[in-house]
Every structure is written in structure tokens, then in C-alpha cells.
Write a protein that holds these residues in place. Sequence first.
Motif: not given
Length: 331
Positions: A215-218, A268-274, A278-280
Motif C-alpha cells: 500500500g503506497a500513498l502520496d 520469487q515474489m518480493w513484497s513488503p514485510r508487514v 508496508r515495511g522492508t
Amino acid sequence: MSSVPKDTPWNVHRLPRAEGKSFLVTGGNAGIGYFVAEQLAGTGATVVLGSRDTAKADAAIASIGSRVPGAKVKHLRLDLADLASLESSVAALELDRLDAVVLNAGVALDNPPRRETKAGHELMFATNHLGHFALTHWLTPLLMASPASRIVTTGSFAAKSERLDLDDLQSTHDYRPKRSYGRSKLAQMLFALELDRRLRAAGSTTLSVIVHPGGALDSLTPARPPVHTRTTGERLSHLPLGLLVQGKDAAAWPAVRATLDPNVCGGQMWSPRVFGLRGTPRTEPLWNHLVDTTTAARLWAASCELTGTRPTFTSPTRLDETDSRTAGSAE
């Protein structure tokens, strides 16, 4: 892809150096793509922004240059919706090899009516999937010339609840903008996995990897005027959402890691940790419908026909044998 030893802990704020490498980021002039480009530029690599808008690309280059001393960033005019233009765009790169391409650009339409490209393809499917499919075809010789090169495809949560209609890939009969967008992103993700299978079958060292930004917000994204601006009020009013989602600078982290980290593997699929929001970045199990090899093979065949291209990674004889086996399994 980088100088960092394998098994070194990944630090999103301390990226490995990549001098001498060349990376292409489609849609690198704005949004998440801009931050992918900015972060990659900080490694010392040459970063090419693929964008159809020269003015926006120039603004992005100036912004990156003001934040990354000595940044090597340039613009490639690239219109993914215009399939006929992609061969000449790749020729204009004037490179003898390419170390990675981040297939990031995309268009999302919110309302009808259905729109088509000059070639008669539905606009979102054409830009998000067919354009990247054809671009990969034309980039293949440059990618094959670079050991351990990467093809990084940006997926989306919007694809998680969708399924492809192989008889109506371009939403000709039942057009719903949000659904069509989700299906175009699903097509990209299935393409990335089928691409990895074909690369492995050909014995190629090039890797195909999926990322999704969460999830990414301006409003949570740091200002990069004139590329991106935000008011103090916007930032403060949306701060509580930072517990669930993130800014586009952090949403770029999975793609940057997929491009640079020597521990990344194809498929592989890489995504935010949380919660994937969100997250690393970390690896995430593939969604169930992404491992549907029959649908992926049929989509590949349809994409070849619709684009007039056929990404090839080995000798024609061996590829024909691979295609025959794939076609047989899809029946």
C-alpha cells in the motif's frame, strides 16, 4: 548484479554499489518508479528512465541529480501503448548490454468508456502487459549479454482477487475498469513466472522476478518537487495510515532489492514485510492462481500473437521443442 556478498543482511538505506551497471526503469519519471530510479542511481549505476513524456522525465532527472551527487540518469522515450515503436526505442538505448529492467510503468483507468490504442488493443492490457511483453522481446539480446541480469515485474494486490478470461483478454465483451486493471496486472505476473520457466529451460542466467509494492500513498511520500509535492496538512492528516501502509519511497524497496540482491532467485515474489502492505522487502509465497502453468502458457501464446513478438532465449530448434511440450500440456 552487485558487489555485496551473498547472505549479507539487506539494508534498504545502505545499498550495494553497482558502478558499471545499467538499469532501465519503465515509468521511472513518477510515482514508485521515480523512487526506484532514485535509489538505484545512488548505487553508482547508470539508470535509464523509460517515459513517453520528455518534460516529466527531465524533471525527474533534475530531482534525482539534486539528491544523488554524480547521478548518471538519462531518458529513453518509451511509449508502451505503441507496440510498433518499441524496437526503435530499444535501439535508441545505444547499449551493448543491460543488467536489469524494472517493468514498472502502468496505467489505471477509473471510469468507462473502454479505451483502445492505435492498434486496437484495450489500453490497460496493452500498456501494462502487452507493451512490457514486447519490450522484453526487444531487450532480450541486451539482457542475455549481461551475466545474471534481471527482469523485475511489478505486480499488484489488485491481481490477487482476479482471474483471466482467456476468451476475452481485452475486456471486449464485459468492460469494468477496475477489474480490467486487475487482470492486466495478473497477466503481467503470470508472464513473469512463465518467463522465468522459459529462462530456466534455456539454461539462461537471467532471472525473472515479481515484486509488488504493497500500500503506497502520496500523502506519506516525501516531497520531490516538481515530481511530487505534498502539503503539511496532507502529511499530518494521513500519518495514522502509516501504521498500515507507506509512502512510495518505501514501496520502491522490493523492486530495488529484486534488482540488486545476489540472494534473489528467479520465480520469487518480493513484497513488503508487514502483511504485504508496508515495511522492508521479503519473499512471499506465490498466490495459488499464479502457479497455474496452463493459463500462463496460453497467455504467452496469445501475447506472442497480439504483439507479433516472441521472446527467445535459446536456439530456434530447442525453443520449438519447448513450445511443443508447453502446448501439449495446455491442451
